[in-house]
Motif scaffolding. Structure first.
Motif, PDB file in Angstrom:
ATOM      1  N   VAL A 137      15.158   4.125  -8.939  1.00 42.66           N
ATOM      2  CA  VAL A 137      15.957   2.980  -8.488  1.00 42.66           C
ATOM      3  C   VAL A 137      15.059   1.874  -7.957  1.00 42.66           C
ATOM      4  O   VAL A 137      15.228   0.689  -8.278  1.00 42.66           O
ATOM      5  N   GLN A 138      14.066   2.247  -7.154  1.00 44.04           N
ATOM      6  CA  GLN A 138      13.183   1.237  -6.581  1.00 44.04           C
ATOM      7  C   GLN A 138      12.278   0.604  -7.640  1.00 44.04           C
ATOM      8  O   GLN A 138      12.002  -0.594  -7.600  1.00 44.04           O
ATOM      9  N   ASP A 171      13.017   0.109 -10.773  1.00 43.91           N
ATOM     10  CA  ASP A 171      13.808  -0.822 -11.574  1.00 43.91           C
ATOM     11  C   ASP A 171      14.137  -2.096 -10.796  1.00 43.91           C
ATOM     12  O   ASP A 171      14.166  -3.187 -11.366  1.00 43.91           O
ATOM     13  N   ALA A 172      14.401  -1.963  -9.497  1.00 44.14           N
ATOM     14  CA  ALA A 172      14.630  -3.152  -8.673  1.00 44.14           C
ATOM     15  C   ALA A 172      13.360  -3.991  -8.598  1.00 44.14           C
ATOM     16  O   ALA A 172      13.393  -5.217  -8.734  1.00 44.14           O
ATOM     17  N   PHE A 173      12.237  -3.324  -8.388  1.00 46.17           N
ATOM     18  CA  PHE A 173      10.951  -4.015  -8.334  1.00 46.17           C
ATOM     19  C   PHE A 173      10.656  -4.721  -9.652  1.00 46.17           C
ATOM     20  O   PHE A 173      10.149  -5.855  -9.667  1.00 46.17           O
ATOM     21  N   LYS A 174      10.978  -4.063 -10.758  1.00 51.57           N
ATOM     22  CA  LYS A 174      10.691  -4.622 -12.078  1.00 51.57           C
ATOM     23  C   LYS A 174      11.359  -5.973 -12.267  1.00 51.57           C
ATOM     24  O   LYS A 174      10.766  -6.896 -12.846  1.00 51.57           O
ATOM     25  N   TYR A 175      12.584  -6.133 -11.789  1.00 50.22           N
ATOM     26  CA  TYR A 175      13.267  -7.425 -11.962  1.00 50.22           C
ATOM     27  C   TYR A 175      12.479  -8.542 -11.278  1.00 50.22           C
ATOM     28  O   TYR A 175      12.273  -9.613 -11.850  1.00 50.22           O
ATOM     29  N   PHE A 176      12.045  -8.299 -10.064  1.00 51.02           N
ATOM     30  CA  PHE A 176      11.379  -9.352  -9.300  1.00 51.02           C
ATOM     31  C   PHE A 176       9.914  -9.539  -9.688  1.00 51.02           C
ATOM     32  O   PHE A 176       9.331 -10.579  -9.405  1.00 51.02           O
TER      33      PHE A 176
END
Length: 223
Positions: free
Chosen positions: A28-29, A31-36
């Motif tokens: 989860v982290q 994938d969230a990091f990947k966006y930013f």
């Protein structure tokens, strides 16, 4: 929780791989990091309003200030979780903070949307072409996190922390009260207070009052 892997025909999955709580948190982290990180706006390195694979999309350079605040904090998590090196993160954050230094501001507050190529305000609506104090509060949370994370680091990290601190301290929270015991969401140099949107209720706007009360330079009245 499990992860499924499809077979070559694209039909039913071949197997389910169980994930531990730690593995799920990592996924989860990441994938969230990947966006930013991977999908940041090219020039500013801040968060885009949305991501489209078609790079001819008209808003490909549209930066969202509130989302960028979340992105700044996510990069710090990325360092802690070893998704990115500390050195690479400092370089990226320096680019972002320098962009924010030179972007349009309105009594210290950034607009909801910014053109990532030149730092100019992009109107969020017909009469919303100025400061957005709520989105600015989300951004400033990220700036404060940067300050705290790097303030005792290397000289380069301390310089980054100082730049972030200066930006947050430059927001004129008290301006957005109109002299009242309340805060107002928008101010525009062209439309002044025409939107007249008072911040009320237990919702996303509450943090704006907390930030305004905490400001060491432009605090709102305690009342």
């Amino acid at each position: 929780v499990s992860c499924s892997c499809s077979n070559k025909s694209g039909d039913a999955p071949e197997e389910f791989i169980p994930l531990t709580d730690e593995q799920l948190l990592d996924k989860v982290q990441q994938d969230a990091f990947k966006y930013f990180w991977d999908y940041a706006e090219f020039n500013s390195k801040l968060a885009r309003e949305r991501y489209h694979t078609d790079e001819s999309y008209v808003d490909v350079n549209l930066v969202t200030t509130g989302g960028s605040g979340f992105g700044l904090m996510t990069i710090l998590v990325g360092i802690e979780r070893n998704f990115v090196s500390r050195e690479a993160a400092v370089t990226r954050l320096n680019t972002a903070v320098t962009f924010l230094e030179n972007a349009d501001r309105f009594h210290g507050a950034w607009p909801h949307w910014i053109n990532g190529t030149n730092g100019n305000v992009v109107p969020f609506g017909a009469d919303d072409d100025g400061g957005d104090i709520v989105e600015t509060s989300f951004l400033c949370q990220g700036l404060i996190c940067i300050r705290e994370y790097f303030k005792n680091g290397t000289p380069a990290e301390q310089a980054l922390a100082q730049k972030a601190d200066d930006l947050w301290k430059g927001v004129e929270w008290n301006w957005y009260t109109k002299g009242e015991n309340a805060m107002y969401w928008h101010w525009s140099p062209n439309y002044a207070w025409i939107k007249n949107f008072k911040l009320e209720g237990y919702n996303e706007c509450l943090i704006t009052y907390v930030m305004g009360a905490a400001s060491p330079t432009h605090a709102i009245p305690s009342a």
